[in-house]
Enzyme design. Structure first.
Site, PDB file in Angstrom:
ATOM      1  CG  HIS A   1      15.121  11.788   6.033  1.00 41.47           C
ATOM      2  ND1 HIS A   1      16.480  11.524   6.004  1.00 41.47           N
ATOM      3  CD2 HIS A   1      14.544  10.845   5.234  1.00 41.47           C
ATOM      4  CE1 HIS A   1      16.695  10.485   5.223  1.00 41.47           C
ATOM      5  NE2 HIS A   1      15.549  10.061   4.747  1.00 41.47           N
TER       6      HIS A   1
ATOM      7  N   GLY B   1       0.809  -1.206   0.000  1.00 34.34           N
ATOM      8  CA  GLY B   1       0.000   0.000   0.000  1.00 34.34           C
ATOM      9  C   GLY B   1       0.842   1.256   0.000  1.00 34.34           C
TER      10      GLY B   1
ATOM     11  CD  GLN C   1      18.712  11.323  -3.823  1.00 32.88           C
ATOM     12  OE1 GLN C   1      19.230  10.994  -2.781  1.00 32.88           O
ATOM     13  NE2 GLN C   1      18.355  10.461  -4.744  1.00 32.88           N
TER      14      GLN C   1
END
Length: 327
Positions: A237, A217, A288
């Site tokens: 984070h 999920g 990122q």
């Protein structure tokens, strides 16, 4: 100066693996011949590795002979139980390409997948998992991190009272394996995207390990089953405060009374003056993801806003620390 690229290149070419398998020091000519490289390039690479304390050199009548240091044997050879080879390769082929656009990330305040790879940056994990090969590299890299940090964060608090544990975003399952090893009376369910779960089942978790289960999920959009403890390792984070509050509120609602949530993150000092590694990780989150590294107080505030209390913080002295909140 690109010190990491020297290490990445030596890993990629197989220098450390060759020297481990050889069982004896080798000349630069022999290493170059085995690995199919130029002799001049290999000699310079080996000397740079000596300078970085990744190799040792011995001068003999036959010339210079190179061997691994203890650090490279433990962390940079593929066969070592504590190998960091896979995370090195992920950083080399993916993370460093995003870092080329650090100035753009600072200007814009967003990740750089579009510039680095020509793909949409709206969903960071769709970008990270843009191919099965990339997903596998990422999962193997995360697993290697937990081979040296996992036990410390799981032992920071006594988790033995929690028998039913969900590892949200558990990926390749290295932390789950450490958990059932440390707490053999507990079961851990890895909750992750369907394609991640399938790879974890097929390539990382032994079929005979019955204490580890799987749940497919998207924990932002799908329900979270009831459990006694939820582990969020390097999850918050990745996201901004709003997303973190949203996820923690769902976890609190699902959590059994008396249960809790364990956050595993690299904690900044309260004045954000360090540690340097965590500050650099936060820059990596910028290029990122949508998130950042935080202080213990910032994580405690997020937990408190979601309804968790009795918040405790333990610094492990290594890369990752632990924060426990109770319902």
């Amino acid at each position: 100066f690109p010190y990491p690229q020297v290490m990445f290149t030596a890993c990629e070419l197989g220098v450390f693996d060759l020297l481990l398998e050889a069982g004896e020091p080798l000349s630069s000519d022999a290493i170059a011949a085995h690995l199919g490289t130029s002799t001049t390039g290999m000699e310079r690479l080996l000397d740079a590795c000596v300078g970085l304390k990744l190799l040792a050199v011995e001068l003999t009548q036959e010339g210079a002979l190179y061997r691994n240091t203890e650090i490279s044997n433990i962390y940079l050879t593929k066969s070592s139980p504590k190998s960091q080879y896979h995370i090195m390769m992920y950083y080399s082929s993916t993370v460093y390409l995003c870092w080329h656009y650090l100035a753009d990330a600072v200007r814009e305040g967003r990740n750089q997948y579009e510039r680095a790879f020509g793909i949409s940056s709206q969903d960071p994990f769709a970008a990270m998992y843009r191919s099965e090969e990339e997903m596998l590299k990422f999962m193997a890299g995360q697993n290697s991190v937990w081979s040296i940090c996992g036990r410390d964060v799981l032992a920071a608090f006594d988790l033995s009272p929690f028998r039913q544990i969900y590892d949200l975003g558990g990926g390749g399952g290295a932390l789950a394996q450490e958990c059932v090893s440390l707490y053999p009376n507990s079961t851990v369910t890895i909750y992750d995207l369907p394609k991640v779960v399938q790879v974890a089942k097929e390539q990382f978790i032994p079929p005979e390990e019955h204490r580890i289960a799987f749940y497919e999920g998207d924990f932002f959009n799908d329900s979270i089953p009831e459990a006694e403890l939820y582990i969020l390792s390097k999850i918050l984070h990745d996201w901004d405060d709003d997303k973190c509050r949203q996820l923690l509120a769902k976890v609190h609602k699902a959590c059994k009374p008396g249960g809790g949530v364990l956050l595993v993150e690299s904690l900044l000092n309260e004045d954000k003056s360090g540690p340097l590694e965590t500050q650099l990780y936060s820059m990596n989150m910028l290029v990122q993801t949508e998130g950042k590294e935080r202080t213990a107080a910032e994580y405690s505030k997020l937990l408190g806003a979601a309804g968790f209390g009795e918040i405790q913080v333990k610094r492990t002295g290594k890369l990752y620390d632990a924060v426990l909140g109770r319902k």
